[in-house]
Design a protein around this motif. Structure first.
Motif, short mmCIF file in Angstrom:
data_model
loop_
_atom_site.label_atom_id
_atom_site.label_comp_id
_atom_site.label_asym_id
_atom_site.label_seq_id
_atom_site.Cartn_x
_atom_site.Cartn_y
_atom_site.Cartn_z
N ALA A 94 45.22 38.39 47.22
CA ALA A 94 46.31 38.74 48.14
C ALA A 94 45.97 40.01 48.91
CB ALA A 94 47.61 38.92 47.35
N GLY A 95 45.37 40.98 48.24
CA GLY A 95 44.99 42.23 48.91
C GLY A 95 43.94 42.00 49.98
N VAL A 129 50.94 47.44 62.24
CA VAL A 129 50.40 47.20 60.90
C VAL A 129 50.23 48.53 60.16
CG1 VAL A 129 48.42 46.31 59.60
CG2 VAL A 129 49.32 45.03 61.55
N GLN A 130 49.79 49.55 60.86
CA GLN A 130 49.65 50.88 60.25
C GLN A 130 51.00 51.41 59.76
OE1 GLN A 130 46.50 51.37 59.31
NE2 GLN A 130 46.37 53.40 60.21
N ARG A 131 52.06 51.16 60.54
CA ARG A 131 53.40 51.58 60.12
C ARG A 131 53.83 50.85 58.85
NH1 ARG A 131 54.36 51.89 65.53
NH2 ARG A 131 55.31 49.83 65.66
N VAL A 132 53.51 49.56 58.78
CA VAL A 132 53.85 48.78 57.58
C VAL A 132 53.11 49.35 56.38
CG1 VAL A 132 53.63 46.52 56.46
CG2 VAL A 132 54.42 46.67 58.84
N GLY A 163 54.61 49.83 51.61
CA GLY A 163 53.21 49.56 51.94
C GLY A 163 52.27 50.41 51.10
N GLN A 164 52.63 51.67 50.91
CA GLN A 164 51.82 52.57 50.07
C GLN A 164 51.81 52.08 48.62
OE1 GLN A 164 50.17 55.80 51.08
NE2 GLN A 164 50.16 54.36 52.78
N PHE A 180 48.57 51.03 46.62
CA PHE A 180 48.26 51.65 45.34
C PHE A 180 47.99 50.57 44.29
CE2 PHE A 180 49.25 53.53 41.24
CZ PHE A 180 48.55 54.73 41.29
N GLY A 181 48.83 49.54 44.27
CA GLY A 181 48.63 48.43 43.34
C GLY A 181 47.34 47.69 43.61
N PHE A 182 47.00 47.52 44.89
CA PHE A 182 45.74 46.86 45.25
C PHE A 182 44.56 47.70 44.77
CE2 PHE A 182 42.29 46.19 48.42
CZ PHE A 182 41.98 44.89 48.07
#
Length: 131
Positions: free
Chosen positions: A39-40, A61-64, A70-71, A75-77
């Motif tokens: 998914a990442g 996309v950067q805002r997302v 998003g952060q 972090f999870g990725f």
């Protein structure tokens, strides 16, 4: 009812009698992190596509990715990538025929979990320090 040997023990570990532990959980988490990495990777493709499309789309996309959710996903990725890699190294050690005794297996599981958490936090701390 499970078949039993002459000693009265089951021939195979059935869910009704099997007691799970850290190594079982780590096996499940290793598979889950593999799915999370898939998914990442789709998110990475989205980011690269946005970069190749237009500045306005890239900014969206950067805002997302810059939002708190998003952060959290990034972090999870990051943790998934590091944890899956550490688990892969553990499996590579097993492929050499080492580390199969139970205390070493348990220690390897603990090291994999602890190192993935510490490395992820350190990596994000360095990234925020650079920014």
């Amino acid at each position: 009812m499970a078949q039993t040997s002459n000693a009265g023990r089951p021939l195979s570990p059935h869910l009704q009698i099997y007691r799970g532990g850290l190594t079982m959980a780590m096996s499940i988490v290793h598979r889950a992190t593999g799915i999370a990495l898939y998914a990442g990777t789709l998110l990475l493709v989205w980011w690269l596509t946005a970069a190749a499309t237009s500045e306005a789309y890239f900014d969206t996309v950067q805002r997302v990715f810059g939002s708190w959710i998003g952060q959290l996903v990034l972090f999870g990725f990051t943790w998934s990538l590091i944890h899956h890699t550490a688990g892969g190294i553990r499996h590579l050690i097993w492929d050499t025929g080492r580390g199969f005794d139970l205390p070493t297996v348990e220690l390897g599981a603990r090291i994999t979990l602890a190192s993935s958490i510490v490395i992820t936090i350190a990596l994000w701390a360095i990234a925020y320090g650079v920014m």
